[in-house]
Design a protein around this motif. Sequence first.
Motif, short mmCIF file in Angstrom:
data_model
loop_
_atom_site.label_atom_id
_atom_site.label_comp_id
_atom_site.label_asym_id
_atom_site.label_seq_id
_atom_site.Cartn_x
_atom_site.Cartn_y
_atom_site.Cartn_z
N ARG A 3 0.82 -1.19 0.00
CA ARG A 3 0.00 0.00 0.00
C ARG A 3 0.87 1.25 0.00
NH1 ARG A 3 -3.27 0.86 4.77
NH2 ARG A 3 -4.29 2.47 3.50
N VAL A 5 0.29 5.34 0.70
CA VAL A 5 -0.67 6.30 1.23
C VAL A 5 -0.09 7.70 1.20
CG1 VAL A 5 -2.10 6.96 3.19
CG2 VAL A 5 -1.69 4.54 2.71
N ARG A 111 3.36 0.18 -8.11
CA ARG A 111 2.24 0.41 -7.21
C ARG A 111 1.89 1.89 -7.14
NH1 ARG A 111 0.22 -4.41 -7.56
NH2 ARG A 111 1.47 -6.04 -6.53
N GLN A 114 -3.67 6.27 -3.57
CA GLN A 114 -5.02 6.69 -3.94
C GLN A 114 -5.09 8.16 -4.35
OE1 GLN A 114 -7.82 4.65 -4.19
NE2 GLN A 114 -6.18 3.12 -4.02
#
Length: 122
Positions: A3, A5, A111, A114
């Motif tokens: 992830r 962020v 990757r 968002q």
Amino acid sequence: QVRLVESGGGLVQPGGSLRLSCAASGIIIRIGDMGWYRQAPGKERELVARISSTGSANYADSVKGRFTISRDNAKNTVDLQMNSLKPEDTAVYYCNADVKSSLWNPTYVERWGQGTLVTVSS
């Protein structure tokens, strides 16, 4: 899955400054290049800045001299210091990283975060 962020977006007046941060978490063996991209309404996503694992940085001509990208390999983070902001800098900013997540597979997988919204307006 790894992830990414982002944080630090917001509203700022023309000529102002803002600092974006991105943190990677999950199963990470190593991170190669990291970067920041942005996408304005009605436009394609474009490269803002990228930085290699050794610290070599590249910038889009439109932000050169105003933005600075940096990273901390120990913390798996990448930052973007934005100065002298202009209305045309308004966009959603996305963090990007090439990540190796397997000890046996040498492949780096791209990757994305968002995104965080940056609005430059008076």
